[in-house]
Design a protein around this motif. Structure first.
Motif, PDB file in Angstrom:
ATOM      1  N   ASN A  64       9.055   7.163   6.220  1.00  0.00           N
ATOM      2  CA  ASN A  64       8.593   6.614   4.947  1.00  0.00           C
ATOM      3  C   ASN A  64       7.294   7.280   4.505  1.00  0.00           C
ATOM      4  O   ASN A  64       6.550   7.830   5.308  1.00  0.00           O
ATOM      5  N   ASP A  65       7.050   7.223   3.207  1.00  0.00           N
ATOM      6  CA  ASP A  65       5.803   7.734   2.649  1.00  0.00           C
ATOM      7  C   ASP A  65       4.734   6.651   2.565  1.00  0.00           C
ATOM      8  O   ASP A  65       3.546   6.951   2.555  1.00  0.00           O
ATOM      9  N   VAL A  66       5.191   5.405   2.482  1.00  0.00           N
ATOM     10  CA  VAL A  66       4.296   4.270   2.275  1.00  0.00           C
ATOM     11  C   VAL A  66       4.784   3.095   3.109  1.00  0.00           C
ATOM     12  O   VAL A  66       5.995   2.837   3.180  1.00  0.00           O
ATOM     13  N   VAL A  67       3.856   2.380   3.718  1.00  0.00           N
ATOM     14  CA  VAL A  67       4.146   1.066   4.286  1.00  0.00           C
ATOM     15  C   VAL A  67       3.318   0.041   3.520  1.00  0.00           C
ATOM     16  O   VAL A  67       2.109   0.221   3.337  1.00  0.00           O
ATOM     17  N   VAL A  68       3.985  -1.015   3.058  1.00  0.00           N
ATOM     18  CA  VAL A  68       3.297  -2.152   2.437  1.00  0.00           C
ATOM     19  C   VAL A  68       3.444  -3.345   3.375  1.00  0.00           C
ATOM     20  O   VAL A  68       4.568  -3.750   3.680  1.00  0.00           O
ATOM     21  N   TRP A  69       2.308  -3.883   3.827  1.00  0.00           N
ATOM     22  CA  TRP A  69       2.347  -5.070   4.668  1.00  0.00           C
ATOM     23  C   TRP A  69       2.224  -6.295   3.772  1.00  0.00           C
ATOM     24  O   TRP A  69       1.173  -6.559   3.186  1.00  0.00           O
ATOM     25  N   ALA A  70       3.336  -7.031   3.639  1.00  0.00           N
ATOM     26  CA  ALA A  70       3.349  -8.233   2.814  1.00  0.00           C
ATOM     27  C   ALA A  70       3.810  -9.443   3.605  1.00  0.00           C
ATOM     28  O   ALA A  70       4.168 -10.470   3.032  1.00  0.00           O
ATOM     29  N   VAL A 113       3.062   8.397   8.738  1.00  0.00           N
ATOM     30  CA  VAL A 113       3.187   7.799   7.401  1.00  0.00           C
ATOM     31  C   VAL A 113       1.790   7.805   6.776  1.00  0.00           C
ATOM     32  O   VAL A 113       0.874   7.176   7.304  1.00  0.00           O
ATOM     33  N   PRO A 114       1.588   8.495   5.662  1.00  0.00           N
ATOM     34  CA  PRO A 114       0.219   8.676   5.181  1.00  0.00           C
ATOM     35  C   PRO A 114      -0.418   7.464   4.514  1.00  0.00           C
ATOM     36  O   PRO A 114      -1.627   7.273   4.603  1.00  0.00           O
ATOM     37  N   ARG A 115       0.388   6.636   3.867  1.00  0.00           N
ATOM     38  CA  ARG A 115      -0.164   5.617   2.950  1.00  0.00           C
ATOM     39  C   ARG A 115       0.171   4.228   3.454  1.00  0.00           C
ATOM     40  O   ARG A 115       1.311   3.944   3.847  1.00  0.00           O
ATOM     41  N   PHE A 116      -0.824   3.334   3.440  1.00  0.00           N
ATOM     42  CA  PHE A 116      -0.622   1.962   3.912  1.00  0.00           C
ATOM     43  C   PHE A 116      -1.338   1.022   2.962  1.00  0.00           C
ATOM     44  O   PHE A 116      -2.541   1.176   2.718  1.00  0.00           O
ATOM     45  N   VAL A 117      -0.594   0.060   2.432  1.00  0.00           N
ATOM     46  CA  VAL A 117      -1.172  -0.961   1.564  1.00  0.00           C
ATOM     47  C   VAL A 117      -1.058  -2.312   2.254  1.00  0.00           C
ATOM     48  O   VAL A 117       0.038  -2.731   2.644  1.00  0.00           O
TER      49      VAL A 117
END
Length: 215
Positions: A68-74, A105-109
């Motif tokens: 993935n390029d982004v992981v969003v922790w929700a 994975v570079p991006r994490f929100v």
């Protein structure tokens, strides 16, 4: 177009974020714990993966986020026992951060809350303390991770319709609709100014894209 993994994919914010990302052409995968929620997720245009992230070891988590390029922790324990809160909001979140770093994975929100600070001011005997303590531990870990991180920190969440407008660093409880929180997450993935920033916000008059651009 990005490949985005949303952990906590059946949450009220996540279910509004998924169609925003899918409609702009992203490949969206939503991690959910309950297989009964799979239809709700697929209806948004996301793909569902059923697993309990609290039960995964580091290698399994790394495999989950890989590609993935982004992981969003929700994800969140939702006010359960302190033990469950620490297991989800701190330990599993930190595991996902480390897995993203290991997988490249570079991006994490991170979806957090407006009061997440070292000096959050919640007393240890307050029922909210475990959440405040766990979220700050995860946020602090993310900031030291080396990832391109953004912490999305809304105030009190409402079920109001979206306005498309926010106020950064608002006074008071920073009430804001979950739909606008989803829109802030989606917009943050397109706005370089959000990298390395904690965005504390509530309802306001500034269009979301402009508010994030001006950080």
């Amino acid at each position: 177009m990005a490949r985005t993994l949303i952990i906590g994919g059946h949450g009220k914010v996540a279910l509004q974020l998924e169609p925003l990302l899918a409609e702009r052409g992203d490949t969206v995968t939503a991690v959910i714990r309950n297989p009964d929620h799979e239809a709700d997720v697929t209806a948004t245009g996301a793909q569902a993966v059923v697993t309990d992230v609290t039960s995964l070891d580091r290698d399994q988590l790394t495999n989950l986020v890989s590609g993935n390029d982004v992981v969003v922790w929700a994800a969140g324990a939702g006010g359960g026992s302190p033990e469950r809160t620490y297991a989800v909001d701190r330990d599993a979140a930190i595991g996902a951060i480390d897995a993203a770093a290991a997988a490249g994975v570079p991006r994490f929100v991170m979806v957090s809350w407006i009061g997440s600070r070292a000096d959050h001011g919640v007393a240890p005997d307050d029922a909210f303390f475990a959440y405040a303590d766990a979220k700050w531990a995860a946020d602090e870990h993310l900031q030291a991770s080396g990832l391109d991180w953004t912490i999305v920190a809304p105030g009190a969440l409402t079920q109001d319709p979206p306005t498309g407008r926010i106020s950064v660093d608002p006074e008071g409880d920073g009430a804001v609709s979950r739909a606008d929180v989803a829109a802030v997450i989606a917009a943050s993935l397109l706005e370089p100014a959000t990298v390395g920033r904690t965005v504390r916000f509530g309802n306001g008059d500034v269009p979301i894209a402009d508010a994030l651009r001006g950080l």
